[in-house]
Write an enzyme that holds these catalytic residues in place. Structure first.
Site, short mmCIF file in Angstrom:
data_model
loop_
_atom_site.label_atom_id
_atom_site.label_comp_id
_atom_site.label_asym_id
_atom_site.label_seq_id
_atom_site.Cartn_x
_atom_site.Cartn_y
_atom_site.Cartn_z
CE LYS A 114 -3.91 -2.28 2.33
NZ LYS A 114 -4.95 -2.14 3.38
CE1 TYR A 169 -9.40 -2.53 0.39
CE2 TYR A 169 -8.60 -0.81 -1.06
CZ TYR A 169 -8.36 -1.85 -0.19
OH TYR A 169 -7.06 -2.22 0.11
CG ASN A 210 -3.64 -2.20 6.85
OD1 ASN A 210 -3.52 -1.88 5.67
ND2 ASN A 210 -4.67 -2.91 7.30
CG HIS A 267 -5.39 -6.26 -0.22
ND1 HIS A 267 -6.59 -6.06 0.41
CD2 HIS A 267 -5.58 -7.24 -1.14
CE1 HIS A 267 -7.48 -6.91 -0.11
NE2 HIS A 267 -6.89 -7.62 -1.06
CD GLU A 300 -9.20 -8.88 -3.30
OE1 GLU A 300 -10.06 -8.60 -2.46
OE2 GLU A 300 -8.06 -9.33 -2.99
P1 GDP Z 1 -8.08 -6.66 5.96
O1 GDP Z 1 -8.78 -7.81 5.29
O2 GDP Z 1 -7.20 -7.11 7.10
O3 GDP Z 1 -7.34 -5.76 5.01
O4 GDP Z 1 -9.19 -5.75 6.67
P2 GDP Z 1 -10.67 -5.31 6.21
O5 GDP Z 1 -11.13 -6.08 5.01
O6 GDP Z 1 -11.51 -5.32 7.44
O7 GDP Z 1 -10.48 -3.79 5.80
C1 GDP Z 1 -9.93 -3.42 4.55
C2 GDP Z 1 -8.99 -2.27 4.76
O8 GDP Z 1 -9.71 -1.15 5.22
C3 GDP Z 1 -7.91 -2.49 5.84
O9 GDP Z 1 -6.79 -3.21 5.39
C4 GDP Z 1 -7.55 -1.06 6.21
O10 GDP Z 1 -6.64 -0.47 5.25
C5 GDP Z 1 -8.90 -0.36 6.09
N1 GDP Z 1 -9.55 -0.26 7.39
C6 GDP Z 1 -10.12 -1.26 8.12
N2 GDP Z 1 -10.62 -0.78 9.29
C7 GDP Z 1 -10.35 0.55 9.28
C8 GDP Z 1 -10.61 1.62 10.21
O11 GDP Z 1 -11.20 1.44 11.29
N3 GDP Z 1 -10.19 2.87 9.84
C9 GDP Z 1 -9.56 3.12 8.65
N4 GDP Z 1 -9.18 4.37 8.36
N5 GDP Z 1 -9.30 2.13 7.75
C10 GDP Z 1 -9.68 0.88 8.07
#
Ligand code: GDP
Length: 139
Positions: free
Chosen positions: A11, A51, A114, A117, A128
């Protein structure tokens, strides 16, 4: 059916912080073979579509803004049990909760920014991967 493939992005935060090389090293050292890779930047429309499943979440705007804020590295990775093993390698979504030695623990700064992905299912890995790569870009 397991496809033995997953999809990843390094990222914008990790690219800006100079971690491309270190992250690719961790990925290949863990036994993943890179079968497709590109250095690119998501447009607003790309990020909103990629997303789309999160469009109702309160952080959607922030997520799209972040993911379009700079360049990324997109890749398709191959390994037995790729999706699950890659999720273990990257660690929890929030780096504060990620296990020691995981990519997010080492290189991520926050739950939003973070570092990497990783697809969460074989089905999403295929969707994807084909979002970013045509058949002739996969080796
Ligand atoms: P992943 O599968 O571990 O990537 O997590 P998710 O599918 O739940 O979320 C997708 C992406 O959204 C995450 O990797 C983060 O970059 C972002 N994200 C998730 N939760 C949060 C949050 O509470 N705040 C913000 N700003 N971004 C978030």
């Amino acid at each position: 059916m397991s496809t033995n493939r997953t999809f990843t992005m390094i990222k914008p935060d990790a690219v800006k912080n100079g971690h491309i090389g270190a992250i690719l090293e961790k990925i290949t050292a863990a036994g993943f073979k890179i079968v497709a890779m590109k250095y690119t930047q998501l447009s607003l429309r790309d990020a909103q579509e990629f997303y789309g499943v999160h469009s109702e979440r309160p952080f959607f705007g922030e997520l799209v803004e972040f993911m379009t804020s700079g360049t990324i590295v997109a890749a398709i990775l191959e390994k037995e049990n790729a999706v699950e093993d890659f999720r273990a390698l990257i660690g929890a979504t929030n780096p504060a909760d990620a296990a020691e030695g995981t990519i997010r623990k080492m290189f991520a700064t926050s739950i939003g920014e973070n570092a990497v992905h990783g697809s969460d299912s074989d089905e999403n890995a295929a969707i994807e991967g084909s979002f970013h790569f045509s058949g002739r870009e996969i080796y």
